[in-house]
Structure formats: structure tokens, C-alpha cells
Design a protein around this motif. Structure first.
Motif, mmCIF file in Angstrom:
data_model
loop_
_atom_site.group_PDB
_atom_site.id
_atom_site.type_symbol
_atom_site.label_atom_id
_atom_site.label_comp_id
_atom_site.label_asym_id
_atom_site.label_seq_id
_atom_site.Cartn_x
_atom_site.Cartn_y
_atom_site.Cartn_z
ATOM 1 N N LEU A 1 6.113 18.642 -24.543
ATOM 2 C CA LEU A 1 5.094 18.266 -25.517
ATOM 3 C C LEU A 1 4.886 16.752 -25.496
ATOM 4 N N GLU A 2 5.980 16.012 -25.509
ATOM 5 C CA GLU A 2 5.917 14.546 -25.533
ATOM 6 C C GLU A 2 5.267 14.000 -24.266
ATOM 7 N N GLN A 3 5.601 14.583 -23.124
ATOM 8 C CA GLN A 3 5.009 14.135 -21.868
ATOM 9 C C GLN A 3 3.514 14.413 -21.833
ATOM 10 N N LYS B 1 -11.173 13.590 -17.011
ATOM 11 C CA LYS B 1 -10.370 12.427 -17.413
ATOM 12 C C LYS B 1 -8.914 12.577 -16.987
ATOM 13 N N LEU B 2 -8.446 13.812 -16.913
ATOM 14 C CA LEU B 2 -7.037 14.075 -16.623
ATOM 15 C C LEU B 2 -6.732 14.240 -15.137
ATOM 16 N N THR B 3 -7.755 14.499 -14.328
ATOM 17 C CA THR B 3 -7.564 14.889 -12.945
ATOM 18 C C THR B 3 -6.623 13.963 -12.149
ATOM 19 N N GLY B 4 -6.692 12.684 -12.325
ATOM 20 C CA GLY B 4 -5.835 11.767 -11.588
ATOM 21 C C GLY B 4 -4.439 11.658 -12.131
ATOM 22 N N SER B 5 -4.147 12.325 -13.248
ATOM 23 C CA SER B 5 -2.856 12.210 -13.902
ATOM 24 C C SER B 5 -2.009 13.471 -13.887
ATOM 25 N N ILE B 6 -2.604 14.594 -13.496
ATOM 26 C CA ILE B 6 -1.899 15.868 -13.593
ATOM 27 C C ILE B 6 -1.868 16.593 -12.250
ATOM 28 N N GLU B 7 -0.942 17.530 -12.167
ATOM 29 C CA GLU B 7 -0.846 18.397 -11.002
ATOM 30 C C GLU B 7 -0.216 19.713 -11.425
ATOM 31 N N ASP C 1 0.829 -1.204 0.000
ATOM 32 C CA ASP C 1 0.000 0.000 0.000
ATOM 33 C C ASP C 1 0.864 1.256 0.000
ATOM 34 N N GLU C 2 1.929 1.263 0.793
ATOM 35 C CA GLU C 2 2.821 2.418 0.849
ATOM 36 C C GLU C 2 3.516 2.636 -0.485
ATOM 37 N N VAL C 3 3.944 1.561 -1.129
ATOM 38 C CA VAL C 3 4.609 1.669 -2.430
ATOM 39 C C VAL C 3 3.644 2.209 -3.469
ATOM 40 N N SER C 4 2.399 1.742 -3.452
ATOM 41 C CA SER C 4 1.438 2.227 -4.448
ATOM 42 C C SER C 4 1.120 3.700 -4.238
ATOM 43 N N GLN C 5 1.097 4.162 -2.979
ATOM 44 C CA GLN C 5 0.863 5.578 -2.722
ATOM 45 C C GLN C 5 2.014 6.415 -3.257
ATOM 46 N N VAL C 6 3.242 5.975 -3.065
ATOM 47 C CA VAL C 6 4.407 6.697 -3.564
ATOM 48 C C VAL C 6 4.396 6.697 -5.082
ATOM 49 N N ALA C 7 4.094 5.554 -5.688
ATOM 50 C CA ALA C 7 4.065 5.460 -7.148
ATOM 51 C C ALA C 7 3.017 6.399 -7.724
ATOM 52 N N THR C 8 1.859 6.474 -7.101
ATOM 53 C CA THR C 8 0.808 7.369 -7.574
ATOM 54 C C THR C 8 1.254 8.820 -7.510
ATOM 55 N N THR C 9 1.876 9.191 -6.421
ATOM 56 C CA THR C 9 2.341 10.557 -6.248
ATOM 57 C C THR C 9 3.384 10.910 -7.293
ATOM 58 N N GLN C 10 4.253 9.997 -7.613
ATOM 59 C CA GLN C 10 5.347 10.270 -8.530
ATOM 60 C C GLN C 10 4.917 10.270 -9.990
ATOM 61 N N THR C 11 3.774 9.724 -10.314
ATOM 62 C CA THR C 11 3.365 9.646 -11.701
ATOM 63 C C THR C 11 2.525 10.830 -12.163
ATOM 64 N N LEU C 12 2.209 11.761 -11.278
ATOM 65 C CA LEU C 12 1.450 12.933 -11.685
ATOM 66 C C LEU C 12 2.318 13.834 -12.558
ATOM 67 N N LEU C 13 1.754 14.308 -13.623
ATOM 68 C CA LEU C 13 2.475 15.150 -14.571
ATOM 69 C C LEU C 13 2.234 16.619 -14.229
ATOM 70 N N ASN C 14 3.315 17.354 -14.019
ATOM 71 C CA ASN C 14 3.225 18.773 -13.680
ATOM 72 C C ASN C 14 2.952 19.578 -14.950
ATOM 73 N N LEU C 15 1.812 20.231 -15.004
ATOM 74 C CA LEU C 15 1.426 21.015 -16.182
ATOM 75 C C LEU C 15 2.384 22.165 -16.463
ATOM 76 N N ASN C 16 3.077 22.648 -15.461
ATOM 77 C CA ASN C 16 3.961 23.799 -15.642
ATOM 78 C C ASN C 16 5.343 23.442 -16.166
ATOM 79 N N THR C 17 5.702 22.176 -16.156
ATOM 80 C CA THR C 17 7.036 21.790 -16.626
ATOM 81 C C THR C 17 7.021 20.695 -17.682
#
Length: 104
Positions: free
Chosen positions: A50-52, A96-102, A31-47
Motif C-alpha cells: 500500500l505504501e509503495q 501518468k504511471l506508465t514509466g513508473s510501473i511494471e 548512461d549505463e548507470v541511468s539505464q540500470v537505475a531506471t530499470t530498478q525503480t519500476l514498481l511491480n503492481l503484483n507485489t
């Protein structure tokens, strides 16, 4: 005969108790690993490049370019909701994007 049965029961209970605590610890770590993985996979809209941006669901080259163009002309996004100001991205697309971006 009764002594052997008692010993066998004690061994089985000891093994079962060890298995349960090991299983619980394993589940906790998973559970802890999945929480860390989720946090790390969010794509920052400001940085994001194009490919990302193009890896996001429903975002092709033109929408990714529009996001970058908006970011360059208006400054960094202050919230994820601001993405709806980009041409071609509405509330449904944002959902659709909410869980993937930050925004950082």
C-alpha cells in the motif's frame, strides 16, 4: 624556436586526445548507470505494498487500496494496461504511471 612550438602542440594534442577518450568513457558509464537505475525503480503492481503504491503520482490511499483489492480478488495483473480495470484508474491515469510501473 620551431621545435619548442611543435613539442607544445604535441603535448596539447596528447592531452586533448586523452581528455576526449576519458570524457567519452565517463558519458558511457553515466548512461549505463541511468539505464540500470531506471530499470530498478519500476514498481511491480503484483507485489507492491500500500505504501509503495502511494508513492506513485496520483495514487492516494484509496486508489492504492483498490489496486491491492483488485489484485487479491482477480489474481495478479497480467499487464500494466489491466490497471484500468481498477475503479478510479482510467487511461489518463495509466499514462501518468506508465514509466513508473511494471508487471512481473
Amino acid at each position: 624556436m620551431k621545435l619548442s612550438t611543435v613539442r607544445i602542440c604535441m603535448i596539447v594534442l596528447a592531452l586533448f586526445a586523452g581528455f576526449n577518450s576519458a570524457t567519452a568513457e565517463s558519458l558511457k558509464m553515466t548512461d549505463e548507470v541511468s539505464q540500470v537505475a531506471t530499470t530498478q525503480t519500476l514498481l511491480n503492481l503484483n507485489t507492491a505494498s500500500l505504501e509503495q503504491l502511494m508513492t506513485l503520482p496520483g495514487i492516494g490511499k484509496s486508489k492504492a487500496a483498490a489496486i491491492i483489492s483488485y489484485r487479491e480478488s482477480q489474481g495478479p495483473f497480467s499487464s500494466v494496461d489491466e490497471l484500468t480495470r481498477v475503479k478510479g484508474i482510467g487511461v489518463k491515469m495509466l499514462a501518468k504511471l506508465t514509466g513508473s510501473i511494471e508487471v512481473r
